[in-house]
Design a protein around this motif. Structure first.
Motif, PDB file in Angstrom:
ATOM      1  N   ARG A   3      41.030   3.410 -10.850  1.00 38.58           N
ATOM      2  CA  ARG A   3      39.963   2.887 -10.001  1.00 38.58           C
ATOM      3  C   ARG A   3      39.379   1.638 -10.640  1.00 38.58           C
ATOM      4  NH1 ARG A   3      36.551   8.306  -8.245  1.00 38.58           N
ATOM      5  NH2 ARG A   3      38.261   9.770  -8.476  1.00 38.58           N
ATOM      6  N   SER A   4      38.752   0.813  -9.814  1.00 37.44           N
ATOM      7  CA  SER A   4      38.342  -0.510 -10.272  1.00 37.44           C
ATOM      8  C   SER A   4      36.939  -0.563 -10.847  1.00 37.44           C
ATOM      9  CB  SER A   4      38.426  -1.501  -9.107  1.00 37.44           C
ATOM     10  OG  SER A   4      37.532  -1.110  -8.075  1.00 37.44           O
ATOM     11  N   ASN A   5      36.225   0.567 -10.872  1.00 36.12           N
ATOM     12  CA  ASN A   5      34.873   0.501 -11.410  1.00 36.12           C
ATOM     13  C   ASN A   5      34.564   1.713 -12.255  1.00 36.12           C
ATOM     14  OD1 ASN A   5      33.602   2.634  -9.617  1.00 36.12           O
ATOM     15  ND2 ASN A   5      34.411   1.221  -8.084  1.00 36.12           N
ATOM     16  N   VAL A   6      33.514   1.589 -13.024  1.00 35.89           N
ATOM     17  CA  VAL A   6      33.053   2.671 -13.884  1.00 35.89           C
ATOM     18  C   VAL A   6      31.640   3.030 -13.485  1.00 35.89           C
ATOM     19  CG1 VAL A   6      32.399   3.268 -16.241  1.00 35.89           C
ATOM     20  CG2 VAL A   6      34.550   2.079 -15.806  1.00 35.89           C
ATOM     21  N   ILE A   7      31.330   4.298 -13.452  1.00 36.57           N
ATOM     22  CA  ILE A   7      30.015   4.770 -13.058  1.00 36.57           C
ATOM     23  C   ILE A   7      28.974   4.344 -14.081  1.00 36.57           C
ATOM     24  CG2 ILE A   7      28.682   6.881 -12.660  1.00 36.57           C
ATOM     25  CD1 ILE A   7      31.393   8.126 -11.727  1.00 36.57           C
ATOM     26  N   LYS A   8      27.885   3.746 -13.585  1.00 36.59           N
ATOM     27  CA  LYS A   8      26.871   3.183 -14.486  1.00 36.59           C
ATOM     28  C   LYS A   8      26.209   4.243 -15.355  1.00 36.59           C
ATOM     29  CE  LYS A   8      23.085   3.361 -11.082  1.00 36.59           C
ATOM     30  NZ  LYS A   8      22.270   4.351 -11.808  1.00 36.59           N
ATOM     31  N   GLU A   9      26.144   5.487 -14.888  1.00 37.58           N
ATOM     32  CA  GLU A   9      25.498   6.537 -15.669  1.00 37.58           C
ATOM     33  C   GLU A   9      26.208   6.792 -16.996  1.00 37.58           C
ATOM     34  OE1 GLU A   9      25.236   8.075 -11.387  1.00 37.58           O
ATOM     35  OE2 GLU A   9      25.854   6.243 -12.428  1.00 37.58           O
ATOM     36  N   ILE A  10      27.491   6.441 -17.054  1.00 35.91           N
ATOM     37  CA  ILE A  10      28.240   6.652 -18.292  1.00 35.91           C
ATOM     38  C   ILE A  10      27.692   5.768 -19.414  1.00 35.91           C
ATOM     39  CG2 ILE A  10      30.503   6.313 -19.381  1.00 35.91           C
ATOM     40  CD1 ILE A  10      30.268   8.899 -17.834  1.00 35.91           C
ATOM     41  N   ALA A 267      19.875   9.495 -14.916  1.00 36.83           N
ATOM     42  CA  ALA A 267      20.340   8.105 -14.883  1.00 36.83           C
ATOM     43  C   ALA A 267      20.774   7.690 -13.488  1.00 36.83           C
ATOM     44  CB  ALA A 267      21.498   7.918 -15.866  1.00 36.83           C
ATOM     45  N   SER A 268      21.241   8.639 -12.691  1.00 37.55           N
ATOM     46  CA  SER A 268      21.669   8.302 -11.329  1.00 37.55           C
ATOM     47  C   SER A 268      20.489   7.882 -10.456  1.00 37.55           C
ATOM     48  CB  SER A 268      22.390   9.495 -10.690  1.00 37.55           C
ATOM     49  OG  SER A 268      21.493  10.555 -10.397  1.00 37.55           O
ATOM     50  N   THR A 273      20.312  -0.665 -15.248  1.00 38.65           N
ATOM     51  CA  THR A 273      20.535  -0.205 -16.612  1.00 38.65           C
ATOM     52  C   THR A 273      19.928  -1.190 -17.599  1.00 38.65           C
ATOM     53  OG1 THR A 273      22.644   0.729 -15.873  1.00 38.65           O
ATOM     54  CG2 THR A 273      22.282   0.574 -18.247  1.00 38.65           C
ATOM     55  N   PRO A 274      19.013  -0.763 -18.478  1.00 37.94           N
ATOM     56  CA  PRO A 274      18.379  -1.679 -19.438  1.00 37.94           C
ATOM     57  C   PRO A 274      19.393  -2.293 -20.403  1.00 37.94           C
ATOM     58  CG  PRO A 274      17.185   0.400 -19.309  1.00 37.94           C
ATOM     59  CD  PRO A 274      18.473   0.595 -18.574  1.00 37.94           C
ATOM     60  N   SER A 275      19.070  -3.474 -20.879  1.00 33.40           N
ATOM     61  CA  SER A 275      19.967  -4.178 -21.802  1.00 33.40           C
ATOM     62  C   SER A 275      20.201  -3.380 -23.082  1.00 33.40           C
ATOM     63  CB  SER A 275      19.384  -5.549 -22.150  1.00 33.40           C
ATOM     64  OG  SER A 275      19.355  -6.388 -21.021  1.00 33.40           O
ATOM     65  N   THR A 348      24.186  -5.218 -13.928  1.00 38.93           N
ATOM     66  CA  THR A 348      23.945  -3.808 -14.158  1.00 38.93           C
ATOM     67  C   THR A 348      23.643  -3.041 -12.886  1.00 38.93           C
ATOM     68  OG1 THR A 348      21.603  -4.253 -14.594  1.00 38.93           O
ATOM     69  CG2 THR A 348      23.080  -4.184 -16.477  1.00 38.93           C
ATOM     70  N   ARG A 349      23.542  -3.735 -11.754  1.00 41.39           N
ATOM     71  CA  ARG A 349      23.330  -3.038 -10.494  1.00 41.39           C
ATOM     72  C   ARG A 349      24.635  -2.766  -9.755  1.00 41.39           C
ATOM     73  NH1 ARG A 349      17.997  -3.082  -8.742  1.00 41.39           N
ATOM     74  NH2 ARG A 349      16.604  -4.458  -9.874  1.00 41.39           N
ATOM     75  N   SER A 350      25.714  -3.333 -10.235  1.00 45.41           N
ATOM     76  CA  SER A 350      26.990  -3.177  -9.530  1.00 45.41           C
ATOM     77  C   SER A 350      28.043  -2.648 -10.484  1.00 45.41           C
ATOM     78  CB  SER A 350      27.452  -4.532  -8.970  1.00 45.41           C
ATOM     79  OG  SER A 350      27.653  -5.449 -10.017  1.00 45.41           O
TER      80      SER A 350
END
Length: 379
Positions: A3-10, A267-268, A273-275, A348-350
């Motif tokens: 898949r082309s993306n990774v879940i931000k919560e990780i 996190a979801s 996501t903060p720097s 960090t939003r996408s």
């Protein structure tokens, strides 16, 4: 094809797990320096905090299998193992030699210490050997896991995991140096002590969004559960029924799973996501390998409070680990020494296309791309 993306919560989960590992070892260092001068209440509080943060290492098993399951629905790509040998196993070997150099007792055998580090889990990098076993297990079992009942697999892996750890918790080691070492530390290496995290990671990666949506109506229970589980953990420790100071405890199979669910669900709910989370996530493997080197040389500072020392030690070893990676970034072989930094999203939003990040050619261009992704998260 992955898949082309990774879940931000990780990113959250990886960063928090990394912080937990560092804090665990920083607390151990603080206790070793101040145990004779701190009050009993301070000592107990530090010990309690150390037990809370022990979820860090098993969380990385979950993350590793989660990403494999989520990213590669039809099997791992060509060159998968070669890449991980270069950027995981080679740094593990290099740091194993470094640790043998700085921790070897005077008059002790350097070769024996290196062998202990590389084959018997003699230093904190042992976790790489665990991960490689799970890479192999994923490739061997993926087709079966797809068709087997998730409920039966999860229950079976839980029983195996708990039974394996219980054997070493509640039996007496053989009367030999090697036997005592295996009971104390060597049994951490086989996959059986981590199997439940692997299966939870597999099915979470396959059905992540569905699982999160099903958890949301019960979020109040998810948020409370980790705190409830700490009660029996502290009870087992205080009564000496289970005094093992390790993340490889039978009660942590449930505790770590509860903490993972807590972090992912929380996190979801966060849009950006903060720097700081991205930075720690980016350097997490480097920090994992390097931080105990700096803790090894951390001196006792008599004029400050133990808790201030803990903060200083934690910030220092994280900062110095990142600094070492940055200062050596111009070296073409840096990634073979301390591992690669991990890609982070430009926005960090996408979602992030990891493969595009990895295709940046040349170490300097790669570093510059990663710098932009961290320091300019709104680009």
């Amino acid at each position: 094809m992955g898949r082309s993306n990774v879940i931000k919560e990780i990113y959250w989960l990886r960063a928090i797990a990394c912080l937990a590992v560092v804090l665990t070892h920083s607390i151990t260092t603080t206790l070793s320096h101040y145990v004779d001068t701190m009050s009993q209440a301070e000592e107990y509080l530090l010990i309690a905090l150390r037990f809370i943060f022990l979820f860090g290492t098993p969380t990385f098993v979950f993350i590793s299998e989660f990403l494999l399951s989520y990213s590669y629905a039809n099997g791992v790509p060509k060159g998968f193992f070669v890449k991980r040998i270069k950027f995981l196993l080679v740094p593990f070997i290099f740091m194993g030699v470094v640790f043998a150099t700085i921790t070897r007792e005077i008059g002790g055998s350097f070769i024996n210490q290196v062998a202990l580090n590389l084959f018997m889990g003699g230093y904190t990098g042992y976790f790489v050997l665990v991960i490689f076993q799970f890479y192999l297990l994923h490739m061997l079992m993926e087709k079966r896991l797809k068709v087997w009942s998730p409920r039966l697999v999860l229950v079976g892996s839980f029983v195996i995991n708990v039974a394996y750890l219980s054997f070493f918790h509640f039996t007496t080691p053989p009367a030999s140096g090697l036997g005592e070492y295996f009971w104390q530390r060597g049994h951490w290496l086989p996959v059986f002590g981590w199997l439940f995290y692997f299966t939870v990671g597999y099915y979470s990666g396959k059905h992540y969004r569905t699982i999160i949506e099903k958890l949301k109506p019960y979020k109040q229970y998810v948020y409370v559960l980790p705190f409830l589980i700490t009660v029996p953990i502290f009870g087992l420790v205080r009564t000496d029924i289970l005094s093992v100071v390790s993340s490889k405890r039978i009660d942590y199979v449930l505790f770590t799973t509860a903490v993972i669910a807590f972090i992912l669900l929380l996190a979801s709910q966060v849009n950006k996501t903060p720097s700081l989370i991205l930075i720690i996530s980016k350097y997490s493997f480097n920090i994992y390998l390097l931080h105990t080197v700096f803790l090894h040389f951390m001196p006792q500072i008599n004029l400050i409070h133990p808790f201030l020392y803990l903060i200083i030690a934690t910030v220092a070893c994280i900062g110095l680990s990142i600094l070492v990676v940055k200062l050596t970034s111009i070296l073409p072989f840096r990634s073979y020494l301390f591992g690669k930094t991990l890609p982070v999203p430009l926005n960090t939003r996408s979602p992030l296309d990891w493969r595009k990040q990895e295709q940046v050619s040349g170490p300097l261009n790669y570093l510059n791309a990663l710098k932009r992704s961290v320091w300019n998260p709104r680009r």
